[in-house]
Write an enzyme that holds these catalytic residues in place. Structure first.
Site, mmCIF file in Angstrom:
data_model
loop_
_atom_site.group_PDB
_atom_site.id
_atom_site.type_symbol
_atom_site.label_atom_id
_atom_site.label_comp_id
_atom_site.label_asym_id
_atom_site.label_seq_id
_atom_site.Cartn_x
_atom_site.Cartn_y
_atom_site.Cartn_z
ATOM 1 N N ARG A 51 0.792 -1.224 0.000
ATOM 2 C CA ARG A 51 0.000 0.000 0.000
ATOM 3 C C ARG A 51 0.825 1.275 0.000
ATOM 4 O O ARG A 51 0.554 2.208 -0.774
ATOM 5 C CB ARG A 51 -0.924 0.058 1.237
ATOM 6 N N THR A 52 1.809 1.336 0.874
ATOM 7 C CA THR A 52 2.528 2.611 1.020
ATOM 8 C C THR A 52 3.250 2.952 -0.280
ATOM 9 O O THR A 52 3.108 4.045 -0.827
ATOM 10 C CB THR A 52 3.520 2.532 2.197
ATOM 11 N N LYS A 80 26.362 -4.239 -2.186
ATOM 12 C CA LYS A 80 27.829 -4.233 -2.292
ATOM 13 C C LYS A 80 28.474 -3.583 -1.068
ATOM 14 O O LYS A 80 29.681 -3.376 -1.030
ATOM 15 C CB LYS A 80 28.260 -3.464 -3.539
ATOM 16 N N ARG A 101 11.358 3.614 3.280
ATOM 17 C CA ARG A 101 11.010 2.660 4.350
ATOM 18 C C ARG A 101 12.266 1.861 4.676
ATOM 19 O O ARG A 101 12.966 1.396 3.770
ATOM 20 C CB ARG A 101 9.904 1.709 3.904
ATOM 21 N N HIS A 129 5.170 5.806 11.422
ATOM 22 C CA HIS A 129 4.667 5.678 10.042
ATOM 23 C C HIS A 129 3.738 6.883 9.814
ATOM 24 O O HIS A 129 2.525 6.741 9.739
ATOM 25 C CB HIS A 129 3.923 4.351 9.900
HETATM 26 N N1 CP Z 1 -0.140 0.121 5.777
HETATM 27 C C1 CP Z 1 1.050 -0.231 5.249
HETATM 28 O O1 CP Z 1 2.099 0.307 5.607
HETATM 29 O O2 CP Z 1 0.965 -1.222 4.295
HETATM 30 P P1 CP Z 1 2.199 -1.741 3.451
HETATM 31 O O3 CP Z 1 3.142 -2.424 4.409
HETATM 32 O O4 CP Z 1 1.603 -2.681 2.439
HETATM 33 O O5 CP Z 1 2.855 -0.556 2.825
#
Ligand code: CP
Length: 302
Positions: A51-52, A80, A101, A129
């Site tokens: 999603r993110t 590397k 991320r 998040h």
């Molecule tokens: N909600 C969320 O962070 O989903 P993903 O891990 O799929 O990005």
């Protein structure tokens, strides 16, 4: 917000949250334009995501921008031995904004300190998040008509669930009552309780929600974060702690909505998907509009 990294939800003020929500509402009405024409956004995902990453990419594509990046650090020069600093310094040369991320808590803050362009934290370990939180605020406002004075149930892995940590900090601006529902080993960390105490926010802790949920406005379910457990046996003990089924929602308030940042494992039974109180897939859609609002705000584009 202009040119400012978004690393932790408290990088933004209450006014900033409300501005993003208003702007997301505008983007929901008009999601397609060329406002990002000529802009390049990097998405650096050192951890898996559906999603993110894809909602960021959808948001940028709909606004005429371009995306570069990787979905697996093993396909980059990190494999590397390149450091995070060198990766960020390099990618900042190629893009106007970096979305990252990373599994290590604090990595996004570090990246923002070395980067020449703004960094947006798309999740750093069990820490924060913030863009998920902004889409959660948007979803709560849309479903409740307000963010003020709500009774919010946070259910599941409250220890490792970074979305919960960001959300409780943001919602604290709006005088909520929190009910924390978790197994004892996955209780909300003390630092967040101290934070709530300092703001005078009411909260309760329970092992189960069935006796209390009739008073809830929002039920925010979360997955037990298997990847954060050092000991797999500890995960096995708690992995089936909560499985929400339709009959558990009988007698709940009409305005109650079930949210979940997703992905889910088994904590919401599939039968709940058709319940009118299930909102989690629309919540994921709201991620596109909210991320359009975040990117354009940071880039200072109207
Ligand atoms: N909600 C969320 O962070 O989903 P993903 O891990 O799929 O990005």
């Amino acid at each position: 917000m202009k040119n400012k990294s978004l690393v932790s939800i408290d990088d933004y003020s209450k006014e900033d949250y409300l501005k993003i929500i208003d702007l997301a509402e505008e983007f929901e009405k008009n999601p397609v334009s060329d406002i990002l024409k000529g802009k390049v956004i990097s998405t650096l995902f050192f951890e898996p995501s559906t999603r993110t990453r894809l909602s960021f990419e959808s948001a940028v594509n709909k606004l005429g921008g371009r995306i570069i990046g990787f979905t697996d650090a093993a396909s980059s020069s990190v494999k590397k031995g390149e450091s995070l600093k060198d990766t960020i310094l390099t990618v900042a040369n190629y893009s106007d904004l970096i979305v990252m991320r990373h599994p290590i808590e604090g990595s996004a803050r570090y990246a923002s300190e070395v980067s020449g362009v703004p960094v947006v934290n798309a999740g750093d370990g069990a820490n924060q998040h913030p863009t998920q939180t902004l889409l959660d605020l948007y979803s709560i406002k849309k479903t409740q008509g307000t963010l003020e004075n709500l009774n919010i149930f946070l259910v599941g892995d409250l220890k490792y669930g970074r979305t919960v940590h960001s959300l409780l900090m943001a919602m604290s601006m709006f005088n909520p009552t929190f009910n924390f529902i978790s197994p004892k080993t996955l209780r909300i960390p003390d630092e967040y309780k101290i934070y709530l105490d300092s703001k005078g926010i009411k909260y309760y802790e329970h092992d189960d929600f069935t006796d209390y949920i009739s008073e809830g406005d929002i039920m925010y379910m979360t997955r037990v974060q298997r990847e954060r457990f050092a000991d797999p046996i500890e995960y096995e003990k708690v992995k089936n702690s909560y499985i929400l089924k339709n009959h558990m929602l009988e007698g709940t308030k009409d305005n109650l909505r079930i949210l979940h940042p997703l992905p889910r494992v088994n904590e919401i039974d599939d039968e709940v998907d058709d319940n009118e109180k299930a909102y989690y897939f629309t919540q994921a859609l709201n991620g596109v509009f909210t991320r359009q609002a975040i990117i354009t705000s940071i880039l200072g584009l109207k």
